[in-house]
Motif scaffolding. Structure first.
Motif, mmCIF file in Angstrom:
data_model
loop_
_atom_site.group_PDB
_atom_site.id
_atom_site.type_symbol
_atom_site.label_atom_id
_atom_site.label_comp_id
_atom_site.label_asym_id
_atom_site.label_seq_id
_atom_site.Cartn_x
_atom_site.Cartn_y
_atom_site.Cartn_z
ATOM 1 N N VAL A 99 0.842 -1.200 0.000
ATOM 2 C CA VAL A 99 0.000 0.000 0.000
ATOM 3 C C VAL A 99 0.876 1.247 0.000
ATOM 4 O O VAL A 99 1.909 1.296 0.667
ATOM 5 C CB VAL A 99 -0.939 0.003 1.232
ATOM 6 C CG1 VAL A 99 -1.598 1.364 1.431
ATOM 7 C CG2 VAL A 99 -2.005 -1.076 1.088
ATOM 8 N N ASP A 100 0.438 2.268 -0.746
ATOM 9 C CA ASP A 100 1.176 3.530 -0.826
ATOM 10 C C ASP A 100 0.490 4.671 -0.094
ATOM 11 O O ASP A 100 1.156 5.538 0.465
ATOM 12 C CB ASP A 100 1.359 3.934 -2.288
ATOM 13 C CG ASP A 100 2.106 2.901 -3.080
ATOM 14 O OD1 ASP A 100 3.310 2.730 -2.836
ATOM 15 O OD2 ASP A 100 1.486 2.243 -3.942
ATOM 16 N N VAL A 101 -0.833 4.697 -0.159
ATOM 17 C CA VAL A 101 -1.592 5.811 0.426
ATOM 18 C C VAL A 101 -2.650 5.245 1.359
ATOM 19 O O VAL A 101 -3.454 4.400 0.965
ATOM 20 C CB VAL A 101 -2.260 6.665 -0.660
ATOM 21 C CG1 VAL A 101 -3.063 7.805 -0.027
ATOM 22 C CG2 VAL A 101 -1.217 7.234 -1.622
ATOM 23 N N LEU A 102 -2.664 5.725 2.599
ATOM 24 C CA LEU A 102 -3.649 5.307 3.596
ATOM 25 C C LEU A 102 -4.780 6.325 3.621
ATOM 26 O O LEU A 102 -4.578 7.491 3.973
ATOM 27 C CB LEU A 102 -2.981 5.183 4.965
ATOM 28 C CG LEU A 102 -1.970 4.046 5.069
ATOM 29 C CD1 LEU A 102 -1.130 4.191 6.341
ATOM 30 C CD2 LEU A 102 -2.670 2.689 5.038
ATOM 31 N N ASP A 103 -5.949 5.874 3.226
ATOM 32 C CA ASP A 103 -7.146 6.701 3.105
ATOM 33 C C ASP A 103 -7.957 6.518 4.395
ATOM 34 O O ASP A 103 -8.667 5.532 4.556
ATOM 35 C CB ASP A 103 -7.920 6.235 1.872
ATOM 36 C CG ASP A 103 -9.255 6.921 1.676
ATOM 37 O OD1 ASP A 103 -9.564 7.857 2.436
ATOM 38 O OD2 ASP A 103 -9.998 6.508 0.771
ATOM 39 N N ALA A 104 -7.809 7.468 5.312
ATOM 40 C CA ALA A 104 -8.360 7.333 6.665
ATOM 41 C C ALA A 104 -9.787 7.871 6.700
ATOM 42 O O ALA A 104 -10.012 9.072 6.813
ATOM 43 C CB ALA A 104 -7.483 8.077 7.665
ATOM 44 N N SER A 105 -10.748 6.971 6.634
ATOM 45 C CA SER A 105 -12.153 7.380 6.558
ATOM 46 C C SER A 105 -12.756 7.500 7.952
ATOM 47 O O SER A 105 -12.730 6.563 8.750
ATOM 48 C CB SER A 105 -12.949 6.354 5.740
ATOM 49 O OG SER A 105 -14.304 6.742 5.644
ATOM 50 N N ILE A 106 -13.305 8.669 8.221
ATOM 51 C CA ILE A 106 -13.956 8.940 9.494
ATOM 52 C C ILE A 106 -15.108 9.886 9.201
ATOM 53 O O ILE A 106 -15.107 10.607 8.191
ATOM 54 C CB ILE A 106 -12.950 9.551 10.502
ATOM 55 C CG1 ILE A 106 -13.543 9.639 11.913
ATOM 56 C CG2 ILE A 106 -12.415 10.878 10.028
ATOM 57 C CD1 ILE A 106 -12.512 9.991 12.984
ATOM 58 N N ARG A 107 -16.132 9.887 10.034
ATOM 59 C CA ARG A 107 -17.324 10.667 9.722
ATOM 60 C C ARG A 107 -17.037 12.165 9.731
ATOM 61 O O ARG A 107 -17.658 12.920 8.991
ATOM 62 C CB ARG A 107 -18.450 10.310 10.694
ATOM 63 C CG ARG A 107 -18.894 8.845 10.525
ATOM 64 C CD ARG A 107 -19.959 8.466 11.520
ATOM 65 N NE ARG A 107 -21.184 9.201 11.258
ATOM 66 C CZ ARG A 107 -22.014 9.622 12.201
ATOM 67 N NH1 ARG A 107 -21.727 9.405 13.472
ATOM 68 N NH2 ARG A 107 -23.115 10.267 11.884
ATOM 69 N N ARG A 108 -16.122 12.614 10.571
ATOM 70 C CA ARG A 108 -15.608 13.984 10.515
ATOM 71 C C ARG A 108 -14.095 13.911 10.563
ATOM 72 O O ARG A 108 -13.523 13.424 11.535
ATOM 73 C CB ARG A 108 -16.140 14.837 11.664
ATOM 74 C CG ARG A 108 -17.598 15.246 11.526
ATOM 75 C CD ARG A 108 -17.881 16.520 12.310
ATOM 76 N NE ARG A 108 -17.016 17.617 11.894
ATOM 77 C CZ ARG A 108 -17.248 18.402 10.840
ATOM 78 N NH1 ARG A 108 -18.330 18.215 10.109
ATOM 79 N NH2 ARG A 108 -16.406 19.354 10.522
ATOM 80 N N PHE A 109 -13.437 14.437 9.530
ATOM 81 C CA PHE A 109 -12.005 14.233 9.359
ATOM 82 C C PHE A 109 -11.175 14.787 10.503
ATOM 83 O O PHE A 109 -10.069 14.310 10.772
ATOM 84 C CB PHE A 109 -11.540 14.882 8.046
ATOM 85 C CG PHE A 109 -11.299 16.365 8.158
ATOM 86 C CD1 PHE A 109 -10.031 16.859 8.392
ATOM 87 C CD2 PHE A 109 -12.351 17.277 8.056
ATOM 88 C CE1 PHE A 109 -9.801 18.229 8.523
ATOM 89 C CE2 PHE A 109 -12.139 18.629 8.180
ATOM 90 C CZ PHE A 109 -10.858 19.118 8.413
ATOM 91 N N ASP A 110 -11.693 15.814 11.219
ATOM 92 C CA ASP A 110 -10.876 16.524 12.196
ATOM 93 C C ASP A 110 -11.050 16.034 13.624
ATOM 94 O O ASP A 110 -10.478 16.602 14.556
ATOM 95 C CB ASP A 110 -11.163 18.023 12.133
ATOM 96 C CG ASP A 110 -12.651 18.355 12.239
ATOM 97 O OD1 ASP A 110 -13.474 17.420 12.312
ATOM 98 O OD2 ASP A 110 -12.992 19.558 12.236
ATOM 99 N N ILE A 111 -11.809 14.964 13.840
ATOM 100 C CA ILE A 111 -11.992 14.431 15.185
ATOM 101 C C ILE A 111 -10.713 13.710 15.633
ATOM 102 O O ILE A 111 -10.184 12.882 14.887
ATOM 103 C CB ILE A 111 -13.182 13.456 15.227
ATOM 104 C CG1 ILE A 111 -14.497 14.216 14.959
ATOM 105 C CG2 ILE A 111 -13.256 12.736 16.568
ATOM 106 C CD1 ILE A 111 -15.699 13.316 14.875
ATOM 107 N N PRO A 112 -10.202 14.003 16.829
ATOM 108 C CA PRO A 112 -9.024 13.263 17.309
ATOM 109 C C PRO A 112 -9.301 11.767 17.361
ATOM 110 O O PRO A 112 -10.372 11.327 17.783
ATOM 111 C CB PRO A 112 -8.809 13.840 18.719
ATOM 112 C CG PRO A 112 -9.414 15.210 18.664
ATOM 113 C CD PRO A 112 -10.614 15.070 17.770
ATOM 114 N N ALA A 113 -8.323 10.997 16.932
ATOM 115 C CA ALA A 113 -8.525 9.544 16.829
ATOM 116 C C ALA A 113 -8.376 8.836 18.165
ATOM 117 O O ALA A 113 -9.025 7.809 18.399
ATOM 118 C CB ALA A 113 -7.539 8.960 15.818
#
Length: 388
Positions: free
Chosen positions: A281-295
């Motif tokens: 894999v080259d690019v990790l596409d991190a899907s979350i309902r709101r991109f800016d929520i701390p993980a």
């Protein structure tokens, strides 16, 4: 892969942060900016065949200046990959002819496009009625723990009935189906491959302990639960060779339960993501309902930020970018500023920004942002029912 960033603190005369419009190279893929059209299921391909309207739809986003177009999820060459007959597939001569038309239109407009390969796994039957003689692919024959979800009770009741667990032959067949569809993608001229492995779909169902209760080499601890997605990636990388990039969408939340998690700590997330990077894999596409929520607690880093920190790989943020709320929440989302996107790109927290619904509202979204124009308003009723 290389990322040649200049001083991202500079701002153009219209006020747009230059970081959003810096080029990025990932293997053979040269992107002119960091704006990606996120995959969105459209269901405008009768019989799984994309037509001229689909080609025009994607071409408009390329003409609008988006650095990369990722198609809606596309069914791989497997009988239970996707249940909707209007979702495009990546197998069969008619569909491949259709995709050649799409790719040619996007390339003619100066764009770059990759397909998102999709197998719904346990969620077979969620979009439409299905052939009762076909069994959904589930690691352990279970649908998963139901929590906060938008699925109706009657569907959950039907889906919760146990089925047969995937056999070794099933596993081999699915891997071969991914490989065939990846081969087809290369054959029609796509610029890379994206893999949908989030939201409770097949590859994600191996990662989630609620759907993977196997005790063999494909289940158990998190490392073993990661093995099947890893084998899919390795097989695809062998097939497509070293030049084209592979994007991999992952998530914590599931369609079955928005509160689900595959990793409770950064260390656990590292086990999954580094295995995927090692596999190709080259690019990790991190899907979350709101991109800016701390993980994770104790850090402001987003899921995309942790992906990059833990692996050093290119990471992509996605989730309600430019919207005041997730579309799964009640009420109509209003336009929201992109200050958080600009700030996080400026600090190199992540590298790419995948934007979905605003690309429906404005095909020329990239140009609009480049000139400092207003965030477009997304109209759910208008944009979810047509190819605009």
């Amino acid at each position: 892969m290389t990322s040649d960033l200049t001083d991202s603190r500079r701002v153009d005369p219209e006020g747009a942060v230059i970081a959003l419009f810096e080029p990025l190279h990932v293997r053979s893929l040269a992107l002119p900016n960091r704006i990606v059209m996120s995959p969105m299921t459209r269901e405008h391909s009768p019989g799984g065949v994309p037509g001229a309207d689909v080609a025009a739809y994607y071409r408009r986003r390329a003409e609008g200046g988006s650095g990369l177009v990722i198609t809606e999820g596309v069914a791989i060459d497997h009988p239970t990959a996707v249940d909707s007959p209007k979702v495009p597939r990546l197998h069969g001569e008619a569909a491949l002819v259709g995709w050649r038309g799409v790719v040619d239109e996007v390339h003619e407009a100066g764009g770059r496009i990759i397909p998102q390969l999709w197998h719904v796994g346990p969620l077979w039957g969620a979009m439409s009625d299905v052939d009762p003689s076909l069994t959904s692919m589930r690691p352990s024959g279970v649908w998963g723990r139901a929590g906060r979800t938008v699925y109706p009770d009657d569907y959950i009741a039907r889906a919760s009935a146990p089925t047969a667990a995937m056999t070794e032959q099933d596993l081999e067949d699915v891997i071969a189906a991914y490989v065939r569809s990846a081969r087809n993608a290369v054959g029609v001229g796509f610029d890379g491959i994206a893999i949908h492995a989030a939201h409770g779909y097949l590859l994600d169902s191996f990662l989630w302990e609620s759907t993977n209760q196997r005790t063999d080499q494909w289940g158990g601890d998190l490392q073993r639960r990661t093995r099947f997605p890893v084998e899919v990636i390795r097989a695809i990388r062998r097939e497509i060779g070293p030049e084209l990039p592979i994007f991999f969408r992952f998530s914590q939340h599931k369609q079955q339960d928005y509160g689900a998690r595959i990793a409770n700590t950064p260390a656990e997330l590292s086990v999954v993501l580094n295995a995927l990077i090692d596999a190709g894999v080259d690019v990790l596409d991190a899907s979350i309902r709101r991109f800016d929520i701390p993980a994770f607690e104790g850090s402001d880093l987003t899921l995309a930020g942790w992906a990059k920190k833990l692996t050093g790989a290119v990471s992509m943020a996605v989730g309600s970018v430019g919207l005041s709320k997730s579309l799964r929440d009640t009420g109509t989302p209003e336009p929201a500023d992109l200050d958080g996107v600009f700030r996080r790109l400026k600090s190199n927290e992540f590298d790419l920004v995948a934007i979905g619904r605003l690309h429906l509202a404005d095909p020329a979204l990239a140009r609009t942002l480049r000139r400092g124009g207003p965030i477009p308003t997304f109209d759910r009723e208008r944009h979810e029912g047509q190819l605009y």
